[in-house]
Write an enzyme that holds these catalytic residues in place. Structure first.
Site, PDB file in Angstrom:
ATOM      1  N   LYS A  44      22.778 -14.427   4.812  1.00  0.00           N
ATOM      2  CA  LYS A  44      22.270 -14.819   6.137  1.00  0.00           C
ATOM      3  C   LYS A  44      22.271 -16.343   6.250  1.00  0.00           C
ATOM      4  O   LYS A  44      21.901 -17.038   5.301  1.00  0.00           O
ATOM      5  CB  LYS A  44      20.850 -14.264   6.287  1.00  0.00           C
ATOM      6  N   SER A  52      16.205  -9.841  12.778  1.00  0.00           N
ATOM      7  CA  SER A  52      17.128 -10.932  12.971  1.00  0.00           C
ATOM      8  C   SER A  52      18.326 -10.970  12.024  1.00  0.00           C
ATOM      9  O   SER A  52      19.310 -11.653  12.295  1.00  0.00           O
ATOM     10  CB  SER A  52      16.354 -12.245  12.838  1.00  0.00           C
ATOM     11  N   SER A  54      12.959  -8.071   9.716  1.00  0.00           N
ATOM     12  CA  SER A  54      14.347  -8.501   9.932  1.00  0.00           C
ATOM     13  C   SER A  54      15.377  -8.003   8.933  1.00  0.00           C
ATOM     14  O   SER A  54      16.570  -8.178   9.160  1.00  0.00           O
ATOM     15  CB  SER A  54      14.422 -10.016   9.991  1.00  0.00           C
TER      16      SER A  54
END
Ligand code: GLN
Length: 472
Positions: free
Chosen positions: A76, A151, A175
């Site tokens: 990420k 996310s 997330s």
């Protein structure tokens, strides 16, 4: 590209494939799909091919000694990587190149992994649909009209669309687990302190944790074993010994007490999600687990408490992005204060600004006691609820999210509806315990559904084993 770590290692050990071939295939697939899915913000092509070519030489030995030898991984884009742009999905860090690497990423690489790229995310990890990225939304590979969750949407899609074997996400309020659920992969948020946060760009420091996504439970167990452990660069990382998570996967759940809180199966829960999750619990029962009813009486406050604490911490953490130290600076400013204001105004997106304002308000004098302090008190009550529940059970089972993935654009203009999607995940971060999301069904329109298994602090091995039993 759809192989698990074990399957890839078998090919490497027999000489039927080499890391450079696999890496090339993965990179080709990323290039073919990225225009559509928007999974990666940066593709680490040259460096990945270089590392893979180096790995080719001794891969047969390396698979014996390095748990992730020759395995393509995605990370990420809120974890720092030396020399590789790290944007946090924000314009304000759009050109930021960190001078150091996050510990979790360094550990992946030390274990032999090959970093193929940095994945898209909601700006500063704030969101549940990946639509808050300054670089455009990610699409769900199961149905491209739907969100992948957020996310860590990019990291979930990287695994779901076979663009990497495993990936790392961060989880502040769901997330990792919610996008895992929406995309039909396994995702785990470890205990607070289990994985070093050094090099993870902070959103809400008392809630943030890094964790893995995988195609199956075993890959997640193995990756967690690699990234977990004490780190002298993160004083909140734990000294607790890291068990052998892969060895813990026996599939035996006899006598395991699974707590089922009625608060998580009531109003607002999609009927198909309810049926799938209940069926999954029933299956575990058939394999010898014992279902016990527990109660989490303060559940109705969790979204409010989370959105006060998370925004308060975010407003403080994001103060450092002032146009001076990192990334983007507004060009036209004439004075220092204009420079701060314009850099932040142009650099941050709408959701990030909303949260900075909400958090600043909750912390401001006169409101602090009524909001922030009260939220902290309820947070303690939630911790007590869980401590009590874990007297009666070993694990807690709930849905990961109240619905399957929703359509792109469906909730972007309704922040409250978006926040409510986090109802089953945010509690876990407030309490600091570990939880996994594992696929447990598919809705009538073909969208994945996730089962969430929650454990007590540092009980990752037990959750992983129950998830493994479910998967089998
Ligand atoms: N959806 C939650 C939020 O927007 C959780 C985000 C996260 O875990 N990073 O705050």
């Amino acid at each position: 590209m759809n192989l698990t770590i074990d399957e890839l290692h078998k090919l490497y050990a027999s000489g039927d494939a080499k890391p450079s071939e696999i890496t090339q295939a993965v990179l080709d697939r990323i290039e073919q799909t990225n225009d559509r899915l928007n999974t990666f913000l940066t593709i680490n092509k040259e460096a990945a091919l270089h590392r893979a070519a180096e790995a080719d030489a001794d891969i047969k030995d390396a698979v014996q000694t390095k748990p992730l030898a020759g395995i393509p991984v995605a990370v990420k884009d809120n974890m720092c990587t030396t020399g590789i742009r790290t944007t946090c999905g924000s314009r304000i860090l759009g050109n930021y190149i960190p001078p150091y690497t996050a510990t979790a990423v360094a550990k992946l690489e030390a274990a032999g992994a090959i970093l193929v790229g940095k994945t898209n995310l909601d700006e500063f990890a704030m969101g549940s649909s990946n639509e808050n990225s300054a670089f455009g939304p990610v699409r769900n590979p199961v149905n491209e009209g739907y969100v992948p969750g957020g996310s860590s949407g990019g990291s979930a899609v990287a695994v779901a669309a076979d663009l990497s074997s495993v990936s790392l996400g961060s989880d502040t309020g769901g997330s990792i687990r919610q996008p895992a659920s929406f995309c039909g992969v396994v995702g785990m948020k470890p205990t607070y302190g289990r994985v070093s946060r050094y090099g993870l760009v902070a959103f809400a420091s008392s809630l943030d944790q890094i964790g893995p996504f995988g195609k199956n439970v075993k890959d997640v167990a193995r990756t967690l074993g690699v990234i977990a452990g004490r780190d002298r660069y993160d004083s909140t990382s734990s000294n607790e010994v890291v068990p052998d998570y892969v060895n813990a996967l026996t599939g035996d759940v006899k006598g395991l007490r699974i707590g089922v809180p009625p608060e998580c199966f009531g109003e607002g829960l999609d009927a198909e999600v309810k049926t799938s999750v209940e069926a999954a619990i029933k299956k575990l029962e058939e394999r010898g687990a014992e279902v016990v009813e527990i109660t989490l009486p303060h559940s109705k406050y969790v979204v409010a408490v989370y959105y006060l604490i998370a925004t308060a911490e975010a407003s403080s953490n994001l103060a450092r992005f002032d146009g001076v130290r990192y990334g983007f600076r507004a060009e036209e400013a004439r004075t220092l204060s204009e420079m701060y204001k314009q850099s932040r105004d142009q650099g941050f997106g709408a959701e990030v600004k909303r949260r900075i304002m909400l958090g600043t308000f909750a912390l401001s004098s006169g409101y602090y006691d009524a909001y922030y302090e009260k939220a902290q008190r309820v947070r303690q009550m939630l911790c007590n609820d869980f401590a009590e529940a874990f007297q009666k059970c070993d694990l807690i089972a709930t849905p990961t999210a109240p619905t399957p993935a929703f359509k792109l654009g469906e909730k972007v203009n309704d922040p409250l509806a978006m926040y409510l999607d986090d109802i089953f995940t945010v509690t876990i971060n407030l309490v600091g315990v570990p939880a996994i999301s594992v696929p447990c069904g598919v809705s009538s329109n073909g969208l994945p559904i996730g089962l969430q298994l929650i454990g007590n602090h540092f009980d990752e091995a037990r959750i992983l084993n129950a998830a493994y039993a479910h998967e089998n």
